[in-house]
Design a protein around this motif. Structure first.
Motif, mmCIF file in Angstrom:
data_model
loop_
_atom_site.group_PDB
_atom_site.id
_atom_site.type_symbol
_atom_site.label_atom_id
_atom_site.label_comp_id
_atom_site.label_asym_id
_atom_site.label_seq_id
_atom_site.Cartn_x
_atom_site.Cartn_y
_atom_site.Cartn_z
ATOM 1 N N ILE A 112 5.636 -4.496 -5.882
ATOM 2 C CA ILE A 112 4.207 -4.331 -5.596
ATOM 3 C C ILE A 112 3.417 -5.482 -6.223
ATOM 4 C CG2 ILE A 112 2.197 -2.834 -5.912
ATOM 5 C CD1 ILE A 112 4.142 -0.455 -5.990
ATOM 6 N N TYR A 171 3.092 1.715 -3.064
ATOM 7 C CA TYR A 171 2.293 2.265 -4.162
ATOM 8 C C TYR A 171 2.155 3.782 -4.007
ATOM 9 C CZ TYR A 171 -1.604 3.006 -7.380
ATOM 10 O OH TYR A 171 -2.402 3.464 -8.399
ATOM 11 N N GLN A 188 0.835 -1.204 0.000
ATOM 12 C CA GLN A 188 0.000 0.000 0.000
ATOM 13 C C GLN A 188 0.869 1.253 0.000
ATOM 14 O OE1 GLN A 188 -2.558 0.380 3.428
ATOM 15 N NE2 GLN A 188 -3.141 2.469 2.940
ATOM 16 N N ILE A 220 -4.723 0.216 -5.185
ATOM 17 C CA ILE A 220 -3.824 -0.027 -6.316
ATOM 18 C C ILE A 220 -4.574 -0.388 -7.601
ATOM 19 C CG2 ILE A 220 -2.067 -0.832 -4.694
ATOM 20 C CD1 ILE A 220 -2.492 -3.675 -5.794
ATOM 21 N N SER A 240 8.192 -1.537 -9.368
ATOM 22 C CA SER A 240 6.785 -1.930 -9.484
ATOM 23 C C SER A 240 6.601 -3.436 -9.367
ATOM 24 C CB SER A 240 6.204 -1.438 -10.813
ATOM 25 O OG SER A 240 6.913 -1.997 -11.909
#
Length: 677
Positions: free
Chosen positions: A286, A273, A270, A335, A283
């Protein structure tokens, strides 16, 4: 440097050795308690080729009293304590000087040694602390003025518990014109607790991200402040990656844990992001984290926790509570715009929440479910919100949500329970999303501001992170300027004034008050509109034996001699069931340093020391009604007599009102240690 090849670096790195043929060395302990006698070693190193007679002088100071001058060979002279010694060629001399202080604070200790051939001098600060355990009570108020309410008068109080040592009190008032003004001055130390695992490390990241986003959205970000926040965020991101596991998940202690944690992985991705527009974020971290979360979803839409149960109120007693599913929905909703491949998993989880929220749910679960359904734009969001909102508490101009407080927790009346801060933060987010009036929202903000500690954070990491995120969302949704004149009148000393405006809104103005101040009356006024936050910070030490415990804490001494002691420190959880992760802090007697844990304990996930080894911190996975112990080995680094002993503190990481502590006497140090002597 070459005019043809440019600048280069040599493989042979030159070294410079600096050597003093004559010098002093004074190694002070980290601290000494008041009324203890420190017998301080003063070392004289003589590498001169000749002998010399040296006059050694210790500068007198009103903050301490010299003890046993005759015993250690010192003479009382004007302004100094003096001793004359003869140094031999290439030999060292050890002198001893005994002192005692009844004052709390820093005491200057200055020594000079001078002979006909050479001399040296040294000045250090000796920290004198009181007996007991350090505490801080902060009374805060959020003032919002406008044309309808251009003036307001409030009083802040230092309400000390009976266990406080009142002669240890110190009082400070601070003023700022921004919700995060206090926190911005303390970004590296928002809470008074260790941060040595994957979840706690987020404390160095998540609040900075929330503050950054708020400042950016309100056009207050730029220059040095932006670079400072980016550096903190970058450092927090790198630190958190230490707990990134091979399967893409995160856990409290990384690959040292048997499994990753669904909750912690959701928590981390979270904020990663959120941070991706602030610093460079991988990325793929994530995405792999989201894959792990979805991989732990059951056919009914709920999410499972295969890892350590860190936050039991969220995860439920079995580790698979509905709160965990709600939190995963929140994260997957956040997200969703960049990772739509997880929409199906989120929608299945939303259906699970819709089918299971209405009956038999705790207030905490309702709070997080309501927020999750709002974010997911569920058709049942309004029903969940009403169930939650109707259980609010309104009192003294505040609006908040409060879970039932166990009887044992009422001892800590001066601090809000961590769970209540977290719950009210979810309430604020939900109310903002619902579009309630500013007057209603400000009542919630006033409650959260009133419960912040002296550094701008709260009791633990999760409540601090949630409160910061909720307050940043409020400040973004309801931008309010600072334009307030303040008159502050303590019940001791003279009144003073302060002003907060657009030019100094982020500045934390600090004012030292007299130690016996217990009331600060504040009158705020404006000719337009504006906000101000005023804090009265009351620091003191308290008697640990007067604390109503939730943990039983005990100790026994093992092998003890003149230079070493071992202490077996134990704790158990008094209520039925299992605690959250818990912290045990052992404060060594003055002059002692932790040297190691003599026996391994699988309940202990991490051990660390602070304050030059004078404090050791143990991270326990949890406690039950069965004792769990750590065998502490400590050795003597400074000779201190009239020892006051030490203290042992234990507290639940997620609800720091659940504490237990005890003091222990000085060990019997009469015997010699044959391997030292």
């Amino acid at each position: 440097m070459s005019k043809y090849d440019g600048m280069g670096l040599s493989d042979n790195i030159p070294s410079v050795t600096i050597f003093l043929p004559f010098f002093l060395s004074v190694d002070l302990p980290f601290s000494v308690k008041r009324n203890e006698v420190l017998v301080q070693d003063i070392l004289i190193f003589n590498y001169l080729p000749r002998k010399q007679t040296v006059d050694v002088k210790v500068t007198k100071n009103d903050l301490y009293v010299a003890v046993d001058l005759d015993k250690y060979g010192w003479k009382d002279s004007k302004g100094f304590y003096v001793k004359t010694v003869r140094t031999q060629v290439k030999q060292n001399i050890k002198l001893q000087f005994a002192l005692k202080s009844t004052k709390i604070g820093f005491v200057p200790f200055e020594v000079t040694a001078k002979g006909p051939l050479a001399g040296d001098g040294i000045k250090k600060q000796l920290r004198i602390i009181p007996e007991g355990v350090a505490r801080s009570i902060t009374s805060s108020v959020f003032i919002a003025l406008d044309s309808k309410n251009p003036e307001e008068t409030v009083s802040l109080r230092c309400n000390y518990p009976e266990s406080a040592y009142m002669d240890t009190a110190s009082v400070t008032a601070t003023v700022t014109g921004d919700l995060f003004g206090k926190a911005l001055s303390n970004l590296d130390k928002l809470i008074h607790m260790p941060s040595g695992c994957g979840e706690q490390t987020m404390l160095s990241l998540a609040p900075d991200i929330a503050i950054y986003e708020y400042l950016r959205s309100s056009d207050k970000l730029g220059g040095t402040l932006e670079r400072t926040l980016q550096n903190y965020i970058r450092a927090g991101y790198q630190n958190e990656l230490r707990y990134h596991r091979y399967d893409g998940s995160f856990s409290a202690f990384g690959d040292n844990d048997p499994s990753g944690s669904t909750w912690l992985t959701a928590y981390v991705i979270q904020y990663f992001y959120f941070a991706k527009t602030m610093i460079s974020i991988d990325s793929n971290v994530i995405k792999r984290g989201a894959d792990f979360i979805v991989g732990n979803q059951s056919p009914d839409g709920s999410f499972n926790e295969p890892g350590r149960v860190i936050h039991t109120d969220m995860q439920g007693g079995s580790g698979n509570g509905i709160g965990l599913t709600a939190y995963c929905v929140i994260v997957l909703s956040i997200i969703a715009s960049d990772y739509p491949e997880y929409d199906t998993a989120r929608d299945n989880a939303v259906k699970y929440l819709e089918d299971n929220f209405s009956t038999g749910r705790s207030l905490y679960e309702l709070g997080i479910i309501s927020n999750a359904l709002q974010l997911a734009e569920s058709s049942k969001a309004s029903a969940a919100y009403k169930l939650f909102y109707d259980q609010k508490t309104e009192a003294s101009g505040f609006l908040y949500w409060k879970t039932p407080t166990p009887v044992a927790d009422t001892r800590y009346w001066y601090q809000a329970r961590s769970l209540d801060i977290e719950l009210t933060s979810y309430g604020l987010l939900t109310v903002i999303k619902k579009g309630r009036s500013l007057a209603t929202v400000i009542k919630i903000v006033k409650y959260l501001v009133s419960k912040a500690n002296s550094l701008g954070g709260y009791s633990s990491s999760q409540d601090t992170v949630m409160a910061f995120y909720a307050l940043s969302q409020f400040a973004t949704a309801y931008p309010l300027d600072a334009n307030v004149d303040l008159t502050l009148t303590p019940n001791t000393g003279k009144k003073f004034t302060a002003n907060v405006g657009s030019s100094n809104a982020l500045t934390l103005q600090s004012f030292e008050l007299k130690p016996n101040t217990t009331i600060l009356t504040v009158t705020a006024s404006t000719d337009d509109s504006g906000i101000a936050i005023i804090n009265l910070i009351c620091n003191f030490y308290e008697d640990p034996t007067k604390v109503v415990p939730v943990f039983n804490v005990s100790y026994t001494f093992g092998f003890t001699c003149k230079y070493r002691t071992t202490i077996n420190v134990c704790a158990s959880y008094i209520p039925t069931g299992t605690s959250n992760m818990a912290i045990m802090i052992v404060n060594m007697p003055s002059g002692f340093m932790f040297s190691g844990q003599l026996q391994s304990n699988p309940d202990i996930s991490r051990t660390e020391t602070i304050n030059q080894g004078s404090q050791v911190i143990f991270y326990f996975n949890s406690f039950t009604n069965k004792e769990s112990c750590a065998l502490v080995d400590a050795y003597r680094t400074s000779f201190v007599t009239d020892l006051k002993g030490g203290t042992i503190e234990v507290y639940d990481y997620y609800d720091t009102s659940k504490q237990g502590m005890t003091s222990y006497p000085a060990p019997d140090l009469g015997k010699g240690c044959y391997y030292y002597e």
